[in-house]
Design an enzyme around this catalytic site. Structure first.
Site, mmCIF file in Angstrom:
data_model
loop_
_atom_site.group_PDB
_atom_site.id
_atom_site.type_symbol
_atom_site.label_atom_id
_atom_site.label_comp_id
_atom_site.label_asym_id
_atom_site.label_seq_id
_atom_site.Cartn_x
_atom_site.Cartn_y
_atom_site.Cartn_z
ATOM 1 C CE LYS A 40 -4.025 1.955 2.380
ATOM 2 N NZ LYS A 40 -4.986 1.773 3.509
ATOM 3 C CG ASP A 183 -14.948 0.741 6.639
ATOM 4 O OD1 ASP A 183 -16.195 0.822 6.706
ATOM 5 O OD2 ASP A 183 -14.323 0.835 5.568
ATOM 6 C CG ASN A 188 -13.116 -3.567 4.970
ATOM 7 O OD1 ASN A 188 -12.459 -3.668 3.934
ATOM 8 N ND2 ASN A 188 -13.549 -2.404 5.418
ATOM 9 C CG ASP A 201 -9.642 -0.561 5.165
ATOM 10 O OD1 ASP A 201 -8.615 0.091 5.431
ATOM 11 O OD2 ASP A 201 -10.692 -0.035 4.750
#
Length: 265
Positions: A40, A183, A188, A201
């Site tokens: 990332k 989240d 996820n 995440d």
């Protein structure tokens, strides 16, 4: 984001490996997906350092990506982590088998709630969320095009993000602290072999309210079943059945509060 140079320490670990590129729509991130790793790349933000600290704290506590290498060059931050395998919980199979889906989602929530948070470095309580929400509102960072149709505008409950923010400040519910994913939406949470194989995440995880994850999970179930996400309608799908599996009565005031709070993010 084409001017970054991947640090040598990370290049040594990924050289010769094939990957797919996933450009995340609303963020400034770039994702390189390898068979067993994910890289990332983000513009430098102090919040990224906190996310990496949280990921390291989660190791051994829940199935989540592990930090392999984390570097910064002053402009970009590079996070190489393990790749969690499994199917997203919004996969067609699970949407067509809601009883199995609800059972696994309930198991995922209980996994989070069972973690000892006494030394957790991440704080995602209402003070932290509202402080960040205020910054987003004041700097016009709220994209209302992603909001629920009943939230803003002439037919909405609130005229604008400023009015919603003030309502959230004035109507704060009591705090029920647990380890919160931050989240908890269906993409996820991953499943494999009838088990929870991983949470992804997780950078915004931390000590948060129990009902925040429940609220975002409920909204995700609702919109993955009504065609809002994915374009497929599952007419016999009843998101409310999640509460029966969890063994709790839905607190609709808190569910509504945390859905509205998320409108500012």
């Amino acid at each position: 984001m084409n001017d970054y140079i991947i640090p040598e320490s990370i290049q040594k670990l990924i050289n010769g490996k094939t990957y797919e590129v996933d450009d995340i729509g609303k963020s400034d991130s770039k994702i390189l997906i390898f068979d067993d790793m994910v890289l990332k790349i983000q513009k430098c933000r102090s919040a990224n350092d906190s996310s990496v600290e949280m990921m390291r704290w989660l190791e051994g506590k829940i199935p989540a990506p592990k930090v392999i290498c984390y570097e910064t060059d002053g402009r970009y931050q590079y996070l190489l982590m393990t790749r969690v395998k499994g199917m997203m919980s919004c996969d067609k199979y699970y949407m067509e088998h809601p009883k199995e889906l609800f059972k696994l989602l309930a198991k995922a929530l209980h996994m989070l709630w069972s973690v000892d948070i006494s030394d957790c470095p991440g704080i995602r309580d209402l003070d932290a969320d509202l402080k960040e929400a205020k910054i987003r509102v004041e700097n016009n960072l709220v994209d209302i095009s992603y909001a629920e149709p009943t939230t803003f505008g002439d037919n909405g409950t609130f005229k604008n993000p400023e009015e919603l923010y003030q309502w959230l400040v004035d109507n704060q519910p009591d705090f029920e602290p647990v380890l919160s994913h931050g989240d908890f939406c269906l993409p996820n949470i991953l499943f494999e072999n009838e088990e929870v194989s991983g949470f992804i995440d997780v950078g915004d995880a931390g000590i948060g309210d129990k009902w925040k994850d429940i609220a975002l999970c409920y909204r995700s179930l609702k919109h993955n079943s009504d065609g809002t996400f994915g374009g497929v309608v599952y007419p016999d799908f009843k998101p409310e059945e999640l509460f029966e599996v969890l063994g709790i009565e839905p607190n609709w005031e808190k569910i509504n509060y945390f859905i509205l709070l998320d409108e500012l993010f």
